[in-house]
Motif scaffolding. Structure first.
Motif: not given
Length: 481
Positions: A83-93
């Motif tokens: 399904v693709g990468g799931d580790e670096f999903l957090f983003v800034g505002e």
């Protein structure tokens, strides 16, 4: 597949249902037409249900596999493998979301055709028989096709016999060896080097535990790839090994069918995968060990014995001929095609030292039918009995070269373990069916015999081989190790 009969006392109902299914369409017999007539298909799916219900112990895998309708002789399946990468999903505002990278895998399956002719003499149909000879002949043909299908589901090898589809052993082995794919997309194969299930031992310094720990190890590997093992299939000769592995659980209580050993317990692994080894899975009569090989099939259509076979030993760092396996070996080679197996050509005794490999050069006979592949047999070190080791395709050249690193021990068995469903909740293993089990009445000839052909068109589909596993080189009573 649920039984169409409610209980074991409805034997007459079974007989009547079978008769009804077999007689469907028989009123338009070819014998009633002049100059014959066009073939008319008689769907035997109801008959197949009945036969499989009665004979489910002989046809465990075919009995339970989902039948997937297909509409092409070349069937394509697309499966999402990531399904693709799931580790670096957090983003800034106000930051843009990252994109995924799903991956898909395309599989191509070719339809294969299984058929068997039946015949009943006209004279016999006129006698006062206890059963309808035409129906009995059709049932026998249905059973031949069903058994051949079941056998191919384990042992089919399209590289050696192109008219077959690949069976579970070939699919799992190919997947495990496919280094072009990431390890998580490859099947798991565990080698116990001639030990029996439940045994442990040290072979050339390597400690091998073939007990419940083995199944924990396999389940962990498959679980990490997304699978959940639930079924084990094996040749009947291995059944006692599983019983012996659980012998310490034997109790006097008759209230618990597993602890009282009324049936073999399920294997509960450390990952909570529960592997069934009886009833719906377990010993399968069409799953064979790698044993002695003899000439078989139509002598006018099968290939001739290979002209010659030479065996030469030489050192190689990939060799598994360790100290425990050093000694003198004899090899035999049978030519094979869709119609039969030839007698064997044998090599002279070859001395093999630790760290060596053996290169076999096979020269096929150029007369008669061509061989599509070869069955390689071998003795145990110092022995003379030859048993099957591997099957290889004919190279198509003047000679076929095979290298024995001692990875596949002759006279051993395999155990196949399956995860029933993929993560998309689709059947992981299914039978792609272009045409259901069907009967075609043939025009009568001058003998006035009633004739027909029972046929089934399809292939074994395994969507996620990495959810499957195999235990190889399992020793058995009567084998070589």
């Amino acid at each position: 597949m649920e039984s169409i009969f409610d209980n074991e006392f409805e034997s007459q109902a079974q007989s009547n249902e079978l008769e009804k299914a077999l007689e469907a369409g028989y009123g338009t017999n070819a014998a009633d037409f002049t100059q014959g007539r066009a073939l008319q298909r008689e769907d035997l799916e109801a008959t197949l249900v009945t036969v499989l219900d009665v004979k489910q112990k002989d046809l465990k895998l075919f009995h339970k596999l989902h039948k997937q309708p297909v509409s092409s002789t070349v069937h394509q399946v697309n499966r999402q493998t990531d399904v693709g990468g799931d580790e670096f999903l957090f983003v800034g505002e106000n930051e843009k979301a990252t994109e995924g990278d799903p991956q898909f895998q395309r599989k191509i399956y070719e339809t294969k055709y299984i058929s068997s002719k039946w015949q009943a003499s006209h004279q016999l149909t006129l006698t006062d028989n206890t059963e309808n000879v035409i129906n009995a002949s059709k049932v026998a043909a249905v059973m031949r096709v069903s058994k051949g299908t079941e056998r191919c589901m384990f042992h089919g090898n399209s590289a050696v016999s192109p008219k077959q589809y690949d069976g579970l052993i070939k699919i799992i082995e190919d997947s495990a060896k496919d280094t072009t794919k990431a390890e998580r997309l490859r099947a798991t194969v565990m080698d116990i080097r001639g030990l029996e299930i439940g045994e442990s031992g040290t072979i050339d310094g390597q400690t091998i535990d073939a007990g419940e720990t083995l199944f924990d190890d396999i389940a962990e590997k498959v679980y990490s790839k997304g699978g959940d093992l639930a079924e084990a299939y094996f040749p009947p000769v291995l059944s006692r090994q599983f019983k012996n592995m659980f012998s310490s659980r034997l109790r006097l209580s008759t209230k618990d069918e597993q602890f009282a050993m009324d049936k073999l317990p399920k294997i509960i692994t450390a990952t909570n995968s529960v592997i069934t080894i009886t009833d719906d899975a377990g010993a399968d009569k069409m799953f064979h060990v790698k044993g002695a090989v003899v000439a078989a099939g139509d002598s006018s259509l099968r290939p001739n014995t290979p002209t010659s076979i030479t065996a030469v030993a030489a050192s190689d760092s990939a060799s598994k001929f360790t100290t425990a396996y050093a000694g003198n070996y004899v090899y035999g080679v049978h030519a094979i095609n869709a119609y039969g197996i030839s007698a064997a050509a044998t090599s002279s005794s070859t001395a093999v030292a630790s760290g060596e490999k053996v290169t076999l050069t096979i020269t096929p006979d150029t007369n008669g039918a061509a061989a599509t592949g070869f069955i390689i047999t071998r003795s145990k070190a110092g022995g003379s009995d030859l048993m099957e080791m591997v099957r290889v395709p004919n190279s198509g050249e003047s000679t076929t070269v095979v290298v024995d690193f001692n990875e596949d021990l002759p006279g051993t068995a395999q155990i196949v373990l399956l995860t029933p469903s993929t993560d998309e909740m689709k059947p992981n293993a299914s039978f792609g069916q272009l045409m259901a089990m069907s009967n075609f009445d043939l025009p009568t000839d001058s003998s006035l015999a009633h004739r027909g052909v029972v046929a089934l068109y399809g292939m074994l589909e395994v969507r996620a081989p990495e959810y499957c596993a195999m235990i190889k080189n399992v020793g058995y009573t009567g084998g070589l190790y």
